[in-house]
Structure formats: structure tokens, C-alpha cells
Scaffold this motif. Sequence first.
Motif: not given
Length: 473
Positions: A331-332, A335, A338
Amino acid sequence: MVKSAGARILVASNRGPVTYSVDETGALRSRRGGGGLVSGLSAIGDDAGAVWVCAALSDGDREAVRQGVAEPGSRMIAIAPDVFEAAYNGIANSVLWFVHHLLYQTPLEPVFDEDFRAQWASFEAYNTAFADALAEEAAEGAHVLVQDYHLSLVPALLRERRPDLRIGHFTHTPWAPPDYYRMLPDDVAAQVLEGILGADRAAFLTRRWADAFAACCVAVLGAELSEDGHAVTYRGRTTRLGVHGLGADPDFLRERAHRSDVADRIATLRAETGAERKLIVRVDRTELSKNIVRGLLAYRQLLDEHPEWRGRVVHVAFAYPSRQDLAVYREYTAEVGRVAEAINADYGTADWQPVLLKVDDDFARSLAAYRLADVALVNPIRDGMNLVAKEVPVVSDRGVALVLSREAGAFAELGDDAFVVNPYDIRATAAALHSALTLPASDRADRTKRLAAAATALPPARWFLDQLHALDD
């Protein structure tokens, strides 16, 4: 059990000097790694009778163990995959790493339930396997250097089996202050400390981390600290505390940074970024503690507050995936992508891409970025040392300004010549980036020379030998 035959010097670490894979024909292939331990063992010579004990990490490693294949001077331990997974990812990387790097979101985590207890039992089994192997391999009175938080229980377990040995433990991470450390269950918090105190000497990358360990021993165990703060006495045994700030290897870095593949990467990077633009460079794994997202946000703030930099600077961000078998790391990593995409979408033009993000690991390309960097951004939330901060000044072509978190271990040695930042403060980091970009060339050259000298004060071979010799004191 005391042996007259066996190794006189032993190193224990989770990862060993060689990894194995099985090719398409079913044959084993080996690949030798690098790093401080490899350099250190090379420095002591082939006649030193040294053995490196490590875990079998892959299917290829386990097949090598099954076939009895081993590099001279090494012993690989085959640990059941489920036990290894629980010990390594469940405890070492998801509990101990999080504690020492202060990473928990405390309203929701940690949760120490029955699943944790099962994983802790695997961590005990994993450390016991190392202690057993070391006890079998060591000659009488041998010197044993146990490396890192994965093996924090080994010194005490090994002491029980072989009280004749001289045992050192080195922690490569930070150490949490007592209030944060005591989030661990009381018995586990005590067991980790008692494990390391089984060593004759416990060493750390900075005095700050050594002092935090000592404070935990006093707060959790009621241990006694010496007047100078350099020794802990517990249950009649004294463990001395040491500090060895691992440095960069200048000879290797400078030679490697001037090979043809690095020159090729320099040409490619310049084509991607533009020949005249200034470069803010970061090279990191997408480790939660590295603070890559806030670094990107600080760069965005720089572009907002100083629009004169638009079109004149590129943030070269190499964020190599780390621990992708853990959901929080995946997830990191996503991110990071993104945020980089958002900056490019909001500020980019037809001929300028503000962020050049690369996620495929390429050492030659990293060295190329080191050589080209006008500014190096090293802003971890918390780091045991951070060798990137030390490596960039060593190979820089034209001098580099270092923006450095005060929470990096490297701050203790490099802080005087860096632009020091609070890693949580986006505005202050943006201001530091601006100051670094506008630093006069003569000042940048002078700082780079001092940074490089400090960065290479304790190169890997000497760092290892200092630990070894300190066990004789």
C-alpha cells in the motif's frame, strides 16, 4: 559442550554471503552478495578459521542445504518455511522493526493476541536454531558476532550452551526509547533485552541508540547502568556497550561508479531530465521509515512556494520495492506512485516532468544519480544509519548539498555539513531544499569534502574488525 576443534571466528546473520537458485535444468546456481559483513570477513583473511552462519531464505537455499552444498566458511540453516515466515515477517519485520522505528498507528495497532504468541514461539525457535548451530561450529573460546534485531535472543541462548565463548551483538536499527519500547508485552520486552545482555558486548550504530537500549534495560529489567553509561549489569553479568558508525566503502564506490554501465545510465538520466536542470536525488527502498511520501510532498511545496524552480529542477526518486509480501508495504509503495503521478499531472509541461520515479532496482543507475545529484534528499522518519547519505558525497561529480533528517543515524556524523530537517515538517523540508539548491558552488564543494571524509571514517572492513577486536578488551 566445549569444542577444541571448530571455528575461531563466527558471524551470524539472517542473510548470508551467498544465495542459491535452481535453474531450468534443475542445477543450483549461486550468487555472492556484498555489504559490510562480506568486506569484513574478507579483511580477516582466509586463514582466520571464520564461519558465517545464516538462514536458508529461498527454495534454492533450502535445496542447497538438502544437497549438502555450501560455500567454504559458511553454514546455512534450513528452517521450516512457516516458522521462518512467522519469525521474520510476523515478528522481526512487523513488530520489532515497527517498535524501533516508532511506526505504529497506536489507536489501532499493535494488537498482541494469540496469533502474536504463535508467531513469537516461531521467533524463539528461529533464534534457537541459530544458537544451536553456532554452539556446534565454535571452537573453545571462539569470538561470535551476532548481527541485528532478527537474532536478538541468540546471545543469551548461546551463552547457556557455550559459556566459554566471547559473544558480541550488533543492532543495525535504531533502538526505541523506554516509553515506546514498553508497548511490547512485558515478558517479550524483557526477553529481548535479556537476549542481547547474554552478549559480552552489545554495539550500535550511534551513541543515541546505545543510550536508548541502556535506558530500556534500566526501565524494564531494573538493570544497573555504569557511571559512564557504557556498561549494563544484570543478574551478576556485565555487558559493555559499544558504538560503531558504519561508513561507506570509498574505494569500491569510486571504482564502481566509473564503469561503463554507470556512464550509460548517466547519459540516459540526462536525456530523461534535461541536461541543464538541477537534480534532487533520493535512492531508497520503499520502506515505511524512509519517508518517501513526505519527501515528495515537500518537493511539491517547493514548487508552490518557489515557482521559479518550475522547469529548472527534477526530483529523481528511485524507490525500490521492499517487503512486498506485507500488505502495508504494498500500500505504501502504491501511495508513493500516486503522489508522484499527481505532482507530474499538476505541474508538468510538454517538456518538463517534475518527478522521475523509478521502482526497478538498478545499482548502476543509483550510482549515476549519485554522481549527478545537486541535492541529495535523505529524510527518514528514523534510521539506524542510512548509508545513502554517506555514499552520495563520496562519488559526487560536482559536489552535493545534503538535506538530512535529524532522525537518521547519519545525522550524528554528517549533521554539521547538512541541511538538517524535522522529517515530519513539510514546509521546513521544502525550505531546506530551496537552500540546498541555491547553495553557492564553493560552499557546496567544501561541504562535500567534509561530508565524504566523515562518511568514510569507518569503512565496512574496519567497522567489522573494530567489533571483533573490541571483544578482546
